[in-house]
Design a protein around this motif. Structure first.
Motif, PDB file in Angstrom:
ATOM      1  N   ALA A 235      35.036 -11.009 -87.645  1.00 18.41           N
ATOM      2  CA  ALA A 235      34.375 -11.505 -88.605  1.00 18.41           C
ATOM      3  C   ALA A 235      34.841 -12.594 -89.168  1.00 18.41           C
ATOM      4  O   ALA A 235      34.247 -13.686 -89.928  1.00 18.41           O
ATOM      5  CB  ALA A 235      34.038 -10.441 -89.812  1.00 18.41           C
ATOM      6  N   ALA A 236      36.343 -12.718 -89.822  1.00 17.83           N
ATOM      7  CA  ALA A 236      37.018 -13.770 -89.964  1.00 17.83           C
ATOM      8  C   ALA A 236      36.924 -14.874 -89.242  1.00 17.83           C
ATOM      9  O   ALA A 236      36.849 -16.052 -89.735  1.00 17.83           O
ATOM     10  CB  ALA A 236      38.334 -13.346 -90.506  1.00 17.83           C
ATOM     11  N   PHE A 237      37.236 -14.645 -88.011  1.00 16.70           N
ATOM     12  CA  PHE A 237      37.002 -15.784 -87.100  1.00 16.70           C
ATOM     13  C   PHE A 237      35.651 -16.530 -87.112  1.00 16.70           C
ATOM     14  O   PHE A 237      35.723 -17.704 -86.999  1.00 16.70           O
ATOM     15  CB  PHE A 237      37.447 -15.093 -85.640  1.00 16.70           C
ATOM     16  N   LEU A 238      34.741 -15.735 -87.011  1.00 18.82           N
ATOM     17  CA  LEU A 238      33.307 -16.198 -86.863  1.00 18.82           C
ATOM     18  C   LEU A 238      32.653 -16.678 -87.973  1.00 18.82           C
ATOM     19  O   LEU A 238      32.264 -18.024 -87.908  1.00 18.82           O
ATOM     20  CB  LEU A 238      32.320 -15.025 -86.469  1.00 18.82           C
ATOM     21  N   TRP A 239      33.149 -16.418 -89.236  1.00 13.91           N
ATOM     22  CA  TRP A 239      33.088 -17.161 -90.438  1.00 13.91           C
ATOM     23  C   TRP A 239      33.658 -18.590 -90.344  1.00 13.91           C
ATOM     24  O   TRP A 239      33.014 -19.487 -90.925  1.00 13.91           O
ATOM     25  CB  TRP A 239      33.517 -16.194 -91.467  1.00 13.91           C
ATOM     26  N   ASN A 240      34.776 -18.460 -90.075  1.00 12.99           N
ATOM     27  CA  ASN A 240      35.541 -19.747 -89.949  1.00 12.99           C
ATOM     28  C   ASN A 240      35.137 -20.758 -89.027  1.00 12.99           C
ATOM     29  O   ASN A 240      34.956 -22.131 -88.983  1.00 12.99           O
ATOM     30  CB  ASN A 240      37.100 -19.775 -89.824  1.00 12.99           C
ATOM     31  N   LYS A 241      34.786 -20.237 -87.646  1.00 12.79           N
ATOM     32  CA  LYS A 241      34.125 -21.045 -86.679  1.00 12.79           C
ATOM     33  C   LYS A 241      32.770 -21.576 -87.146  1.00 12.79           C
ATOM     34  O   LYS A 241      32.658 -22.956 -86.828  1.00 12.79           O
ATOM     35  CB  LYS A 241      33.993 -20.055 -85.502  1.00 12.79           C
ATOM     36  N   ARG A 242      32.046 -20.851 -87.977  1.00 15.10           N
ATOM     37  CA  ARG A 242      30.633 -21.410 -88.502  1.00 15.10           C
ATOM     38  C   ARG A 242      31.114 -22.504 -89.305  1.00 15.10           C
ATOM     39  O   ARG A 242      30.462 -23.690 -89.547  1.00 15.10           O
ATOM     40  CB  ARG A 242      29.697 -20.380 -89.238  1.00 15.10           C
ATOM     41  N   LYS A 243      32.027 -22.557 -90.385  1.00 17.14           N
ATOM     42  CA  LYS A 243      32.326 -23.562 -91.354  1.00 17.14           C
ATOM     43  C   LYS A 243      32.890 -24.807 -90.472  1.00 17.14           C
ATOM     44  O   LYS A 243      32.769 -25.864 -91.259  1.00 17.14           O
ATOM     45  CB  LYS A 243      33.353 -22.829 -92.147  1.00 17.14           C
ATOM     46  N   ASN A 244      33.672 -24.682 -89.458  1.00 12.63           N
ATOM     47  CA  ASN A 244      34.207 -25.606 -88.645  1.00 12.63           C
ATOM     48  C   ASN A 244      33.149 -26.403 -87.697  1.00 12.63           C
ATOM     49  O   ASN A 244      33.504 -27.407 -86.796  1.00 12.63           O
ATOM     50  CB  ASN A 244      35.474 -25.340 -87.848  1.00 12.63           C
ATOM     51  N   ALA A 245      31.743 -25.801 -87.540  1.00 17.45           N
ATOM     52  CA  ALA A 245      30.937 -26.329 -86.578  1.00 17.45           C
ATOM     53  C   ALA A 245      30.575 -27.687 -86.821  1.00 17.45           C
ATOM     54  O   ALA A 245      30.354 -28.541 -85.904  1.00 17.45           O
ATOM     55  CB  ALA A 245      29.567 -25.468 -86.547  1.00 17.45           C
ATOM     56  N   LYS A 246      30.609 -28.093 -88.071  1.00 15.90           N
ATOM     57  CA  LYS A 246      30.153 -29.575 -88.436  1.00 15.90           C
ATOM     58  C   LYS A 246      31.227 -30.593 -87.901  1.00 15.90           C
ATOM     59  O   LYS A 246      30.658 -31.447 -87.526  1.00 15.90           O
ATOM     60  CB  LYS A 246      30.054 -29.644 -90.097  1.00 15.90           C
ATOM     61  N   GLU A 247      32.323 -30.187 -88.327  1.00 20.92           N
ATOM     62  CA  GLU A 247      33.458 -31.084 -87.777  1.00 20.92           C
ATOM     63  C   GLU A 247      33.363 -31.178 -86.116  1.00 20.92           C
ATOM     64  O   GLU A 247      33.510 -32.181 -85.356  1.00 20.92           O
ATOM     65  CB  GLU A 247      34.681 -30.506 -88.232  1.00 20.92           C
ATOM     66  N   LEU A 248      33.164 -29.963 -85.530  1.00 25.77           N
ATOM     67  CA  LEU A 248      33.132 -30.001 -84.044  1.00 25.77           C
ATOM     68  C   LEU A 248      31.929 -30.947 -83.646  1.00 25.77           C
ATOM     69  O   LEU A 248      32.132 -31.388 -82.644  1.00 25.77           O
ATOM     70  CB  LEU A 248      32.993 -28.552 -83.712  1.00 25.77           C
ATOM     71  N   ASN A 249      31.054 -30.700 -83.978  1.00 21.85           N
ATOM     72  CA  ASN A 249      29.857 -31.546 -83.732  1.00 21.85           C
ATOM     73  C   ASN A 249      29.883 -33.075 -83.822  1.00 21.85           C
ATOM     74  O   ASN A 249      29.425 -33.939 -83.103  1.00 21.85           O
ATOM     75  CB  ASN A 249      28.434 -31.268 -84.748  1.00 21.85           C
ATOM     76  N   GLN A 250      30.669 -33.444 -84.888  1.00 21.96           N
ATOM     77  CA  GLN A 250      30.875 -34.904 -85.322  1.00 21.96           C
ATOM     78  C   GLN A 250      31.685 -35.361 -84.195  1.00 21.96           C
ATOM     79  O   GLN A 250      31.721 -36.422 -83.590  1.00 21.96           O
ATOM     80  CB  GLN A 250      31.752 -35.201 -86.546  1.00 21.96           C
ATOM     81  N   ILE A 251      32.891 -34.419 -83.630  1.00 22.62           N
ATOM     82  CA  ILE A 251      33.795 -34.881 -82.519  1.00 22.62           C
ATOM     83  C   ILE A 251      32.902 -35.154 -81.272  1.00 22.62           C
ATOM     84  O   ILE A 251      33.189 -36.053 -80.361  1.00 22.62           O
ATOM     85  CB  ILE A 251      34.881 -34.054 -82.489  1.00 22.62           C
ATOM     86  N   ARG A 252      32.092 -34.106 -81.049  1.00 22.06           N
ATOM     87  CA  ARG A 252      31.177 -34.226 -79.751  1.00 22.06           C
ATOM     88  C   ARG A 252      30.386 -35.500 -79.712  1.00 22.06           C
ATOM     89  O   ARG A 252      30.409 -36.092 -78.814  1.00 22.06           O
ATOM     90  CB  ARG A 252      30.456 -33.093 -79.799  1.00 22.06           C
ATOM     91  N   THR A 253      29.785 -35.717 -81.001  1.00 22.99           N
ATOM     92  CA  THR A 253      28.896 -36.971 -81.084  1.00 22.99           C
ATOM     93  C   THR A 253      29.950 -38.239 -80.789  1.00 22.99           C
ATOM     94  O   THR A 253      29.354 -39.035 -80.089  1.00 22.99           O
ATOM     95  CB  THR A 253      28.305 -37.042 -82.474  1.00 22.99           C
ATOM     96  N   THR A 254      30.981 -38.215 -81.238  1.00 22.76           N
ATOM     97  CA  THR A 254      32.036 -39.434 -81.062  1.00 22.76           C
ATOM     98  C   THR A 254      32.208 -39.449 -79.574  1.00 22.76           C
ATOM     99  O   THR A 254      32.390 -40.699 -78.945  1.00 22.76           O
ATOM    100  CB  THR A 254      32.967 -39.326 -82.031  1.00 22.76           C
ATOM    101  N   ASP A 255      32.612 -38.311 -78.868  1.00 22.39           N
ATOM    102  CA  ASP A 255      32.818 -38.490 -77.571  1.00 22.39           C
ATOM    103  C   ASP A 255      31.767 -38.901 -76.579  1.00 22.39           C
ATOM    104  O   ASP A 255      31.888 -39.604 -75.776  1.00 22.39           O
ATOM    105  CB  ASP A 255      33.198 -36.867 -77.093  1.00 22.39           C
ATOM    106  N   MET A 256      30.506 -38.462 -77.183  1.00 23.82           N
ATOM    107  CA  MET A 256      29.407 -38.669 -76.240  1.00 23.82           C
ATOM    108  C   MET A 256      28.808 -40.285 -76.305  1.00 23.82           C
ATOM    109  O   MET A 256      28.459 -40.925 -75.393  1.00 23.82           O
ATOM    110  CB  MET A 256      28.191 -37.981 -76.672  1.00 23.82           C
ATOM    111  N   SER A 257      29.183 -40.879 -77.601  1.00 22.13           N
ATOM    112  CA  SER A 257      28.978 -41.993 -77.733  1.00 22.13           C
ATOM    113  C   SER A 257      29.897 -43.052 -77.237  1.00 22.13           C
ATOM    114  O   SER A 257      29.833 -44.364 -77.307  1.00 22.13           O
ATOM    115  CB  SER A 257      28.511 -42.401 -79.260  1.00 22.13           C
TER     116      SER A 257
END
Length: 706
Positions: free
Chosen positions: A600-622
Motif C-alpha cells: 500500500a505504501a509503495f503503490l501510494w508513492n508510485k502514484r505520486k511519482n507518476a507525474k515526474e516519470l511521465n515528464q522524463i519519458r516525454t523528454t526521452d521520446m522528444s
C-alpha cells in the motif's frame, strides 16, 4: 532566529528520543539476561501471562509483548526521528550524539580473525559472549537440579539426563543468537541508521553472529543425536510431533544452516562467490523449519529482527521490479566501466553510498554492490557507478559493452542506494584517502561532495590527500572521474587536492590510447523509470507507518484466528490445536501483514511519482537519437579540471606507498584517514592509526570484501 530555534528544538528532541530508546533497549537486554533464570520463568513470566492472557493472542501474546514489541517500538520511533531530522534540520545528526555517548572509533584490534575492530565493538562482543555463557550456565544449573529426579522417573542414568539437559540448554542459548542474527542485514534499517551504522559496515556483525549461532546449534544437534543413540532412541530423529517439538523440522533447519555455514567461510566466499550467494538463500528454509521445530509462540523470541528484515527484503523486491532508465556507459582503459542512470530529482544520498545492480541479460538473480560515484547535490538527474572487472559477472558486462557492436539498450534493475546517515568526514581538518585498485571509487563521491560544500557553504572544507595504488599505468584513467565532467559551474580552485599515485607492476610511463575511451548512449524505453527511493522522499516516515501498521494487522489476524478457531479447540478437553498448523498460520500472517502494509505504501508513492516519470519519458521520446559520431568519447575534460587534476597528481612507478612514513609525518591535529582496498592495506593503515604516537589520526574503513 527561526533556524536557531529549530536547531535547538531538534537537539532537545534528539536527546529525549535517544534517552527513551536507550531505556527501552536496556530493558530489552535485561529481559534477555533474566530469561534463563527461575526468577523469570517462575515469577515474572507467569505474572505477565496472567495480565496479558486473552482469548485472542493465546500463548504467544506474552512473548510478543516482552520480546517483539520493544524492538519494533524502537524501529518505529527511530524512523520517525530520522524523518524529522531530514525534514527540518540536516545538520543535527543522531549518530553524532550517539557516537559521543558510546560509539568510540578507537581501534582495539587491527589484525586477526575478527578483522579490524574498535574498542566499542570489542566491548559489545565481549558483553554478548558473556550473556551467552551466563545463559548456558543458568539454564544448566537450574535444570540439572532436577536431573536425579527425572532420571528416576524415566529410568535413565543421571549422566544421560545431564547430556539431554546440555543439548536443550544449547538450543535455548541459540535462540538468543537468532534474536540478533538478522538485524545487521536489513539494508534500509532505521535502527542501524539511527546509531550511525551502514549496512555494509554491519555485515561483519552478521558474520560473527552467524558463526556463533551455527556452532551452538550444531552442538545442540550433536548432543541430542548422541543422547538418542546411547539411550536406544535413535528413531526420535524421525519424529514430527504435532503438539511438541518437531525433531525432523529441527534436523532440516540444521542441515540448511550447515550448508550456508560451510560456504560462508572467507576462502569459499571470495573465490566461489556464486556458490556462497546461491546457498545463502537457504536461509528461507532455515527459518521456516526453525519455526516448525520450536513452534510459533517460542519463535516470537526472535521475531523482531526477522520481522524488520522481511520488511526490508520485501521493499527491496518491490524496488527491484522496476527497470531503470540507463543513460550511458563510459568505457575506460584497464576494463573500467562507468554506468550512468536517470535519477529522480527527489532522491538524495550521502557520499560513499552503494547501489546493488542487477543485469538480467547476465543473471536474473545475482545482485552486486557498487559505490555510487555521482553526487546527489551536483547531479540532480543522474546516478553513476563505476565497475572494475574483477570476476565473471563484471567481465560479462564489460564484454557486452565493449564489443564492436555494443548494445543500444541495457536493461538494469537497482536496489538502493544505501549509505551513511551523514557526511561525517566534513568535521576533519584534513582527509587522507588511501585506496588500492578500484577502492578509489568511494572517494570520488567524497571529493565531489567537498567540491560542492566548498562552493555553497561559508565553512572551511578539509584538505584532501589521495594516496592510490594501481597495478598498471592504464589504471590511472579512473582518476579522470574524480572531478566533475565538463559543464560544471563550481569553482574547482577551492578544492585543496593532492594526489599520489603508485604503479606497482610497471616502471615505464605509457600513453593512454584516447580512441579506446568511449561513451555509449542507450536508447530509452517507455517502460523504464528513473532511480528513486522505494518509498519516495518521505521514506523514513513511510517506514514507520509500515512497521506499526503491519504489526497491527498481524495482531488482528492472529487474534481473529485464535479467538474463533484455535481457542475453541484448545479448550476442549479431548482436543488440542496442532503446533505445525499454528506455526504455519503465524508465518503466513507475518508475511500477509507486511505485504499489505508495504504494498500500500509503495503503490501510494508510485502514484505520486507518476507525474515526474511521465515528464522524463516525454523528454526521452522528444530527444533525437544520437549520431554514431557522438558515441565516441570527446576530449576528456575541460581544460581547467583536467589541468587541475594533472597539477595535483604525482605518479610513482614500480613501488608501493610507504603508508607508515606518509601517515606518521602528518602534523594536523584532526586528520580523518579513510582506507578502501585489500585487507592487508586496511590492516597496515589501521595499525598506524592505532599506535600511541598517532593520536591525531582517526581511522575509517570502507570495504565490501567481507
Amino acid at each position: 532566529m527561526g533556524s536557531g530555534t529549530s536547531g535547538a528544538s531538534m537537539k532537545i528532541v534528539s536527546a529525549v528520543i535517544t534517552l527513551l530508546l536507550m531505556v527501552v533497549f536496556l530493558g530489552y537486554m535485561m529481559i534477555w539476561s533474566m530469561t534463563p533464570t527461575n526468577t523469570f520463568y517462575l515469577n515474572w513470566f507467569p505474572d505477565v501471562e496472567k495480565k496479558t492472557s486473552s482469548t485472542y493472542l493465546g500463548e504467544q501474546g506474552s512473548t510478543i509483548l516482552i520480546y517483539a514489541f520493544p524492538i519494533l517500538f524502537i524501529a518505529t520511533i527511530a524512523s520517525l526521528y530520522l524523518h524529522l531530522e531530514k525534514k527540518y534540520d540536516h545538520d543535527i545528526n543522531t549518530s553524532r550524539l550517539f557516537s559521543r555517548m558510546i560509539l568510540s572509533k578507537q581501534l582495539a584490534i587491527t589484525k586477526g580473525p575478527l578483522g579490524i575492530v574498535t574498542w566499542t565493538e570489542l566491548t559489545f562482543l565481549a558483553m554478548f559472549v558473556a550473556l551467552l555463557v551466563w545463559s548456558l550456565y543458568s539454564y544448566m544449573h537450574d535444570m540439572l537440579a532436577f536431573a536425579a529426579v527425572e532420571a528416576a522417573q524415566e529410568k535413565f542414568q543421571v549422566w544421560e539426563v545431564k547430556l539431554e539437559t546440555a543439548g536443550l540448554s544449547l538450543g535455548l542459548v541459540g535462540n538468543t543468537c537468532m534474536a540478533f542474527l538478522f538485524f545487521p542485514v536489513a539494508r534500509g534499517s532505521s535502527v542501524l541508521q539511527y546509531v550511525g551504522l551502514t549496512s555494509e559496515a554491519s555485515i561483519k556483525y552478521h558474520i560473527w553472529l552467524g558463526h556463533i549461532t551455527m556452532a551452538i546449534f550444531t552442538a545442540h544437534g550433536l548432543f541430542y543425536v548422541t543422547y538418542w543413540s546411547l539411550t536406544h532412541q535413535i528413531l526420535q530423529m524421525l519424529k514430527w510431533d504435532k503438539f511438541m517439538v518437531s525433531n525432523v523440522a529441527g534436523e532440516i533447519a540444521l542441515l540448511a544452516g550447515l550448508v550456508m555455514w560451510a560456504t560462508s567461510f572467507g576462502r569459499i566466499r571470495r573465490k566461489i562467490f556464486e556458490l556462497f550467494y546461491y546457498s545463502h538463500h537457504l536461509y528461507v528454509m532455515f527459518v521456516i523449519f526453525y519455526v516448525f521445530h520450536v513452534g510459533f509462540a517460542e519463535s516470537c523470541l526472535i521475531l523482531p529482527g526477522f520481522y524488520l528484515f522481511l520488511i526490508d527484503r520485501y521493499l527491496r523486491l518491490l524496488q527491484s521490479q522496476q527497470k531503470i532508465r540507463s543513460v550511458a556507459a563510459r568505457i575506460l582503459p584497464s576494463e573500467i566501466v562507468e554506468l550512468n542512470f536517470s535519477k529522480s530529482s527527489g532522491l538524495s544520498y550521502a557520499p560513499t553510498s552503494i547501489a546493488f545492480i542487477n543485469v538480467p541479460s547476465i543473471s536474473r538473480i545475482q545482485w552486486h554492490p557498487f559505490t555510487v560515484t555521482s553526487n546527489s547535490n551536483m547531479d540532480s538527474d543522474k546516478l553513476s557507478v563505476v565497475i572494475k572487472c574483477d570476476g565473471s559477472w563484471s567481465h560479462k558486462l564489460y564484454q557486452i559493452l565493449s564489443s564492436p557492436s555494443p548494445t543500444n539498450r541495457l536493461e538494469v534493475s537497482i536496489e538502493g542506494p544505501y549509505g551513511p546517515p551523514s557526511a561525517n568526514f566534513m568535521r576533519y581538518e584534513k582527509l587522507v584517502l588511501v585506496s588500492g585498485g578500484s577502492g578509489v571509487t568511494p572517494f570520488i563521491s567524497i571529493i565531489r561532495e567537498i567540491i560542492f560544500k566548498s562552493n555553497t557553504t561559508g565553512s572551511k572544507t578539509p584538505a584532501i590527500h589521495l594516496i592510490c595504488a594501481f597495478k598498471k599505468y592504464a589504471d590511472l584513467a579512473i582518476l579522470e572521474l574524480l572531478l566533475p565532467v565538463s559543464g560544471t559551474t563550481l569553482d574547482l580552485s577551492r578544492l585543496q587536492l593532492q594526489i599520489e599515485a603508485y604503479i606497482t607492476q610497471e616502471t615505464e610511463r605509457k600513453t593512454v590510447n584516447q580512441s579506446s575511451i568511449r561513451t555509449i548512449l542507450f536508447k530509452p524505453s517507455p517502460s523504464d523509470a528513473p532511480v528513486s527511493a522505494v518509498l519516495g522522499p518521505n521514506s523514513w516516515l513511510w517506514l514507520s507507518v509500515i512497521i506499526s501498521s503491519s504489526f497491527i494487522i498481524f495482531l488482528l489476524l492472529t487474534g481473529l484466528l485464535t479467538r474463533f478457531y484455535i481457542f475453541p479447540i484448545d479448550h476442549n478437553t479431548n482436543m488440542k490445536y496442532p503446533m505445525p498448523a499454528s506455526s504455519a498460520f503465524g508465518m503466513l500472517f507475518v508475511c500477509v501483514a507486511i505485504t499489505i502494509a508495504a504494498s500500500a505504501a509503495f503503490l501510494w508513492n508510485k502514484r505520486k511519482n507518476a507525474k515526474e516519470l511521465n515528464q522524463i519519458r516525454t523528454t526521452d521520446m522528444s530527444t533525437p537519437a544520437p549520431s554514431p559520431a557522438s558515441l565516441l568519447y570527446e576530449t576528456e575534460l575541460e581544460s581547467l579540471p583536467h589541468q587541475s587534476l594533472l597539477q595535483a597528481t604525482t605518479v610513482q612507478l614500480g613501488q608501493r606507498p610507504n603508508l607508515k612514513k606518509i601517515l606518521s609525518e602528518l602534523k594536523e591535529e584532526n586528520v580523518g584517514v579513510y582506507v578502501s582496498g585489500p585487507g592487508t592495506m586496511r590492516q597496515e593503515v589501521a595499525a598506524v592509526c592505532s599506535s600511541f604516537s598517532a593520536n591525531n589520526l582517526h581511522f575509517e574503513s570502507i570495504s565490501f570484501s567481507w
